[in-house]
Design an enzyme around this catalytic site. Structure first.
Site, PDB file in Angstrom:
ATOM      1  N   ARG A  55       0.847  -1.207   0.000  1.00 46.62           N
ATOM      2  CA  ARG A  55       0.000   0.000   0.000  1.00 46.62           C
ATOM      3  C   ARG A  55       0.878   1.252   0.000  1.00 46.62           C
ATOM      4  O   ARG A  55       0.572   2.240  -0.657  1.00 46.62           O
ATOM      5  CB  ARG A  55      -0.946   0.016   1.206  1.00 46.62           C
ATOM      6  CG  ARG A  55      -1.640   1.364   1.380  1.00 46.62           C
ATOM      7  CD  ARG A  55      -2.958   1.320   2.135  1.00 46.62           C
ATOM      8  NE  ARG A  55      -2.926   0.558   3.353  1.00 46.62           N
ATOM      9  CZ  ARG A  55      -2.295   0.941   4.483  1.00 46.62           C
ATOM     10  NH1 ARG A  55      -1.642   2.076   4.522  1.00 46.62           N
ATOM     11  NH2 ARG A  55      -2.335   0.171   5.554  1.00 46.62           N
ATOM     12  N   TYR A 110     -15.445  16.172 -17.990  1.00 53.36           N
ATOM     13  CA  TYR A 110     -15.728  14.738 -18.011  1.00 53.36           C
ATOM     14  C   TYR A 110     -16.857  14.446 -17.009  1.00 53.36           C
ATOM     15  O   TYR A 110     -16.841  14.972 -15.885  1.00 53.36           O
ATOM     16  CB  TYR A 110     -14.455  13.978 -17.625  1.00 53.36           C
ATOM     17  CG  TYR A 110     -14.645  12.506 -17.510  1.00 53.36           C
ATOM     18  CD1 TYR A 110     -14.901  11.718 -18.633  1.00 53.36           C
ATOM     19  CD2 TYR A 110     -14.586  11.875 -16.276  1.00 53.36           C
ATOM     20  CE1 TYR A 110     -15.089  10.359 -18.518  1.00 53.36           C
ATOM     21  CE2 TYR A 110     -14.775  10.510 -16.154  1.00 53.36           C
ATOM     22  CZ  TYR A 110     -15.025   9.756 -17.281  1.00 53.36           C
ATOM     23  OH  TYR A 110     -15.216   8.411 -17.161  1.00 53.36           O
TER      24      TYR A 110
HETATM   25  C1  LIG Z   1     -11.954   8.491 -18.369  1.00 55.13           C
HETATM   26  C2  LIG Z   1     -11.655   9.834 -17.928  1.00 55.13           C
HETATM   27  C3  LIG Z   1     -11.499  10.124 -16.576  1.00 55.13           C
HETATM   28  C4  LIG Z   1     -11.702   9.086 -15.500  1.00 55.13           C
HETATM   29  O1  LIG Z   1     -10.806   8.035 -15.581  1.00 55.13           O
HETATM   30  P1  LIG Z   1     -11.158   6.554 -15.093  1.00 55.13           P
HETATM   31  O2  LIG Z   1      -9.878   5.820 -15.283  1.00 55.13           O
HETATM   32  O3  LIG Z   1     -12.284   6.064 -15.932  1.00 55.13           O
HETATM   33  O4  LIG Z   1     -11.570   6.662 -13.665  1.00 55.13           O
HETATM   34  C5  LIG Z   1     -11.174  11.420 -16.220  1.00 55.13           C
HETATM   35  N1  LIG Z   1     -11.023  12.382 -17.155  1.00 55.13           N
HETATM   36  C6  LIG Z   1     -11.166  12.135 -18.460  1.00 55.13           C
HETATM   37  C7  LIG Z   1     -10.981  13.238 -19.434  1.00 55.13           C
HETATM   38  C8  LIG Z   1     -11.489  10.862 -18.892  1.00 55.13           C
HETATM   39  O5  LIG Z   1     -11.665  10.647 -20.183  1.00 55.13           O
END
Ligand SMILES: *Cc1c(COP(=O)(O)O)cnc(C)c1O
Length: 403
Positions: free
Chosen positions: A64, A116
């Site tokens: 961890r 996002y």
């Molecule tokens: C997919 C994405 C995220 C989140 O990432 P995860 O790995 O799915 O948690 C954040 N920002 C952007 C621009 C993304 O495309």
């Protein structure tokens, strides 16, 4: 276990971007190399490490807190992001979660209005449960940020560029200078997932923190989830490490190994995906569709984008003017998988308002001018001729093009 064991020293000689991605320094940062000279970074699939003695904890004690496979990934990412330190965590959302723990109750966050969907959800949670004010403004216009900057309260200014799915460009250097001038305590944070560090390095443009969903281009194959946080300042890095160690969200050894494997081909994949995207963007524009892609001269912020990035990336959006037409097009393709996410070697198609951005309430989507008929393409490494033919067939089947 101290932050030192996740230490990332920047390689002295700088190679060209594609070379840097492949060239993984196999030493541990203290000059210690793998005893068997493994060509691929080994997976230390262990939760605990034996201590040399009761007085000497050794470099690693518990995964961890630190693991040699994770250290290799973090050092490699720090190098390619031009970060002082980089940290690998379980997902891209975890990366943002860790970063937002630098914000206290009563503080304020300034974020984009075309974020996002998952980031939007997390910020809404903080707003509702943690007494944190979140200002959503058009971060692609620096003048919209200035009025909400508060030297006492602003802690984070969160940018995405290009935004997703509207593909608008935020001016990282101008915004960083403005924020640092008015709010010396605020950090400029860039979600650089869409560009990848191969095309854009926000920390070189003035940002304090840059993060990626490693699930996307860094991995490239949609077979793992990961997040990477790159930090410029040592003190901020210590706080980020403290949160990761305390909450236990460090990336597991196997996923670190898989992500390192993916990163080696990032340059090759991105070059191909970007070349494909350019051809597709031109094809769609020539058919009379309104295409949003910073590789096209018609993009209103073409020049700004290219002052910051080495390329236009492999995500484009377009509108048809008719939601049902868009739905028919998406249903009619065969090579393009209907899927959220991007960054994979396979090509994907989606309707953000129905899928990735559906968690944003409809009235807010409207407020933010997110067209319901918007189609997003995330272009893969297939042969561009096949991808274009498949789209052309779908445009016919959907009735956009006459037979
Ligand atoms: C997919 C994405 C995220 C989140 O990432 P995860 O790995 O799915 O948690 C954040 N920002 C952007 C621009 C993304 O495309």
């Amino acid at each position: 276990m101290t932050v030192a064991s996740s230490s990332n020293t920047i390689a002295p000689k700088k190679y060209k971007p594609a070379t840097e991605l492949v060239f993984i320094d196999n030493s541990d940062g203290n000059g210690v190399r793998d005893p068997y000279h493994a060509a691929s970074v080994p997976i230390y699939q262990t939760a605990t490490f034996k201590q040399p003695s009761i007085h000497d904890m050794g470099e690693y004690d518990y995964t961890r807190s630190g693991n040699p496979t994770r250290t290799q990934l973090e050092r490699h990412m720090a190098k390619i992001m031009s970060a002082k330190k980089a940290f690998a965590v379980s997902t891209g959302m975890t990366a943002l979660d860790v970063i937002t723990r630098l914000v206290n109750s009563g503080d304020e966050i300034i974020a984009g209005d075309d974020l996002y969907g998952g980031s939007n959800r997390l910020l809404t949670y903080l707003k509702e449960h943690s007494n944190i004010t979140v200002h959503h403004v058009d971060t692609t216009n620096p003048a919209c940020i200035e009025p909400v900057l508060n030297p006492e309260k602003t802690r984070l200014v969160l940018l995405e560029t290009p935004t997703n799915p509207l593909i608008k460009i935020a001016d990282i250097p101008t915004i960083s200078q403005m924020v640092h001038r008015y709010c010396p305590n605020a950090l400029v944070v860039v979600d650089n997932t869409m560009m990848s560090p191969y095309l854009q390095k926000p920390l070189e443009l003035g940002a304090d923190i840059s993060y990626h969903s490693g699930t996307k281009y860094l991995s490239g194959h949609h077979d793992l989830m990961a997040g990477i946080i790159g930090v410029k300042d040592e003190e901020v890095a210590k706080r980020v490490f403290f949160v990761i160690n305390s909450s236990g969200c460090g990336l597991a050894p196997f996923d670190c190994w898989l992500l390192l494997r993916g990163i080696k081909t990032l340059g090759l994949r991105m070059d191909r995906q970007q070349a494909n995207t350019m051809r597709i963007a031109e094809f769609l524009e020539n058919k009379g569709l309104k295409v949003l892609y910073p590789g096209l001269r018609s993009h209103p912020q073409y020049d700004l984008h290219h002052t910051m990035a080495r390329g236009a990336g492999a995500v484009l959006s377009f509108t048809t003017g008719d939601v049902e037409m868009s739905e028919r097009i998406v249903e009619a393709v065969t090579l393009w998988a209907i899927s959220v996410s991007f960054g994979c070697v396979n090509s994907l198609i989606s309707m953000p308002c129905r899928m990735s951005h559906a968690s944003i309430p409809a009235h807010i989507r409207k407020e933010r001018a997110l067209p319901e008929d918007l189609i997003r393409l995330c272009v893969g490494i297939e042969d561009a001729d096949d991808l274009i033919e498949d789209l052309a067939d779908a445009l016919h089947t959907a009735g956009f093009l006459k037979k």
